[in-house]
Scaffold this motif. Sequence first.
Motif: not given
Length: 1016
Positions: A23, A25, A28-29, A705, A734-735, A738, A742, A848, A851, A854
């Motif tokens: 991620a 994060l 990215k956030e 997140d 979370y993974r 995600r 994805r 979230l 995420t 994104e």
Amino acid sequence: MSKPERDYSETLFLPQTDFPMRAGLPQKEPELLKRWQDTDLYKQLRENAKGREKFVLHDGPPYANGNIHIGHALNKILKDVVTRSQQMLGYDSNYVPGWDCHGLPIEWKIEEENYRSKNKGKPNFSNPEAMVAFRQECRAYAEKWLNVQRDEFKRLGVEGDWQHPYTTMSFPAEAQIARELMKFATNGTLYRGSKPVMWSVVEKTALAEAEIEYEDYTSDTVWVKFPVKDADVLARNAGTHTDRLTLTEHLSHASVVIWTTTPWTLPGNRAVSFSPKIAYGLYKVTDAAPDNWAKFGDLFILSENLAGEVFKQARVAAYDKVADVPAEVLAELTLKHPFAGKGYDFTVPLLAGDHVTDDTGTGFVHTAPGHGREDFDVWIANRANLEARGINSSIPYTVDENGALTDAAPGFTGKRVINDKGEKGDANEAVIKALIEAGMIIARGRLKHQYPHSWRSKKPVIFRNTPQWFIAMDKQFSLSIGAASSPGIARNDQRTLRERALDAIAETRWVPAAGENRINGMIESRPDWVISRQRAWGVPIAVFIKERPDGSVDILQDPDVNVRIVEAFEAEGADAWYKEGAAERFLGKRAAEGWKKVDDILDVWFDSGSTHAFVLDDALHFPQLAGIKRKVDGGDDTVMYLEGSDQHRGWFHSSLLESCGTRGRAPFDVVLTHGFVLDENGRKMSKSLGNVVAPQDVIKQSGADILRMWVCASDYADDLRIGPEILKTTADTYRKLRNTIRWMLGSLAHFKDDERVSAEKMPELERLMLHRLVELDAVVRQAYADFDYKKIFAALSAFMTSDLSAFYFDIRKDALYCDPYSSTTRKASLTVIDYLFRCTVTWLAPMLCFTAEEAWLSRYGADAKSVHLEDFPKVLAAWRDDKLAEKWRKVRTVRRVITGALEIERAQKRIGSSLEAHPIVHVSNEELFEAVADVDMAEVCITSALTLVRDEGPDGAFRAPDVSGVAVVPNLAEGTKCARSWKILTTIGADPEYPDVSPRDAQALREWDAMRKAAE
């Protein structure tokens, strides 16, 4: 099989996406935050929602005096999930952040940093210039931390009107707070009274219950004699009744015994309370050591239930009960003060009180009306009767603001109850010594118990009689003209503030429901609201008074004066009250009438309790909230308050009282409360334990997140736990989510909207997924409406990992990757995945937020609108198919047995993958056989082939203990491995043009080659 002549991987429709597996994060956030700022997401949300019913989350103001902690993060994340989800449910859901800026903590910090640390004396607040300058220092300090906290809250992903927050120290807010106070003055519930209030010696101010926490404290305890002063009244009323005359003789030599944990309050004693519900007796000491304080022959009046324990504490070896002492006899007795003859020669009456019990002590309660609420109440309730009996009913001021006993405590003047450092002073020991010298003590001890402490200084407080400003809870009043905003509240409504508040509680939705009982009990039992503080940084009690001879005051009621005050506050802030010549300026022509300006400031809970008045009702400064018309006022809009459970006695409490006193109803429709944050072992966080989890650290390492997921996956109604292991588990979950997103994004790279397949033309498996969306849509919408985020998170997590990743996607990978481009199954699956993506990502978006954004931009492009501008998708009710769902529940039951058998084969290394298997599945259960009979179970179980047999199966077959009627023999698949799909089939090479693949793959290659040739 010969080596394939071409690389078939390029012919597969494999997932393609730039959405990274890792991620990142923390990096990215901030990019997404900048995007939201650049595109003015808050403004877009408001424009999108024009005309909708309003759902406003009114922010409980955090205190602007330091970096945010994990409790702040929990609170603000919950608020953000509420507002984002309500917006996506179809409301105009608005959030205006705010800050509480006045009060003692900031004042203390300024004194410490700018004065004490520099060995400078505290400013002389009687000097107007010094007072205003000090207040400006406090304002600057609050402004500094407000800006720090604003950035930290934004980093959590909280969306709101950060450019236009509210603060209690803004000039319009200070003016409105003054207006609100004036309404209480107008309706007659504001008064200055002399009552015992909790007083902080360290902070030199009165405190409210909301500013108190209870901590362990060791108190001195004493058992004290109050000798009977006048038992002759019994004889005078006895006539010739022998028993009564005998009792009178005994009582004349007896003492009532009290027990207290605050010996220092004995100089303030004016009565002893008893209960008519308790049985009392007269007891005589028949055996005691010569050096004992309780002597042979002593007569004591005690509760029958407690006499044994009292004599044990007094080391009395033996005693006899002489007589019963009825309550009507006690009511006629009067007592001497233990210090009679030393300045305490007044009569001490015995008064009946409901607060007296026989759980502990002696059954009697020493009553000092200047040092306790119940003492005060019982004294006031008897005041008229006391005066009629010739007993002075005035309440002495025995302790000053420094915790020192005054001249009203003869023999103890200057002795300190608590010193400036908050430590126990010498008053207790001095009183105990005097009791011993007077022969008025029969026992002493020490008791560790819960005692009120200031939550700021962490030091014990005292109950002290002092003039303060109160708002009456039980005085009937009508609302001021123009104050009632609710059509349902009549002008002649004469309910008390307590009655109005209790009615408003019943009209409010409490989440969780237990919150209603909690605040209801607090309102039922609370005393009058003490709203005055003896400090400098706050909104003044902006009224003028004249004092009466009895100590009460008249409050100036002059609309013109009030207007001048409010106009000055709006232009200059509340500093205007303290400037040179302020009284003359505001009073105008009335300056010569002897009115006095009050310089006490308001309790900060009154400030924050008034925020609804200058945020929700202020269309000039907060136009985005204009036009709110709540259900209580005949509209459809909703106002929510959301804070920690401690705010039942804090912000919820003060807001309720303030609004009920000025508007006749609560300022909220829904109140949601959350618990506190503890470490992983359930301990309170502290620096000394090294178990503090700082939100800034979590964000830096894992991203906001992850914190948001932790909040939403937890039961916020209870205390929450957090720590490294919990965060690790959260990150793992979370993974998985995600990666599911994805994979959907990668698969949808091959989806074209014009190839969408209608539901009725889809295979059963796709229709099953649509059915699941209908089921989940109902769950998600209802749970968001109920603010039950853990239910949503649990449902979506299970769906995305179990139903999708481990079941549907696993099954459909073959069709999606290998089927011909024209395949209806492939196109139907992509259609369903598109629905799945839109639903799951929007459902997750409030929780979230980074995420989801994104993923949304990855799907629809950088120029796409934010996912947060979407409503939750409209899922078609026609997709619901309960009969199909029941069938596939049975299919999945059979599948579970098959995969269980294959797992053993894989563990024993008899197969590498499930495609190497051709299981023989024996089904004797008729319902299960009927369910799977027309289903391609090889496809469902991801095997190259599968044979279904309608019988019990051989003894050595694999069986699952919880599934009867299914047995599996896991044979190896026969045939050749397809070079493209890796299935082992007997049909490989059936198409001579593509000799190393299956017919299905041959058709896919034929279409692939044709498309490539056409593209050339």
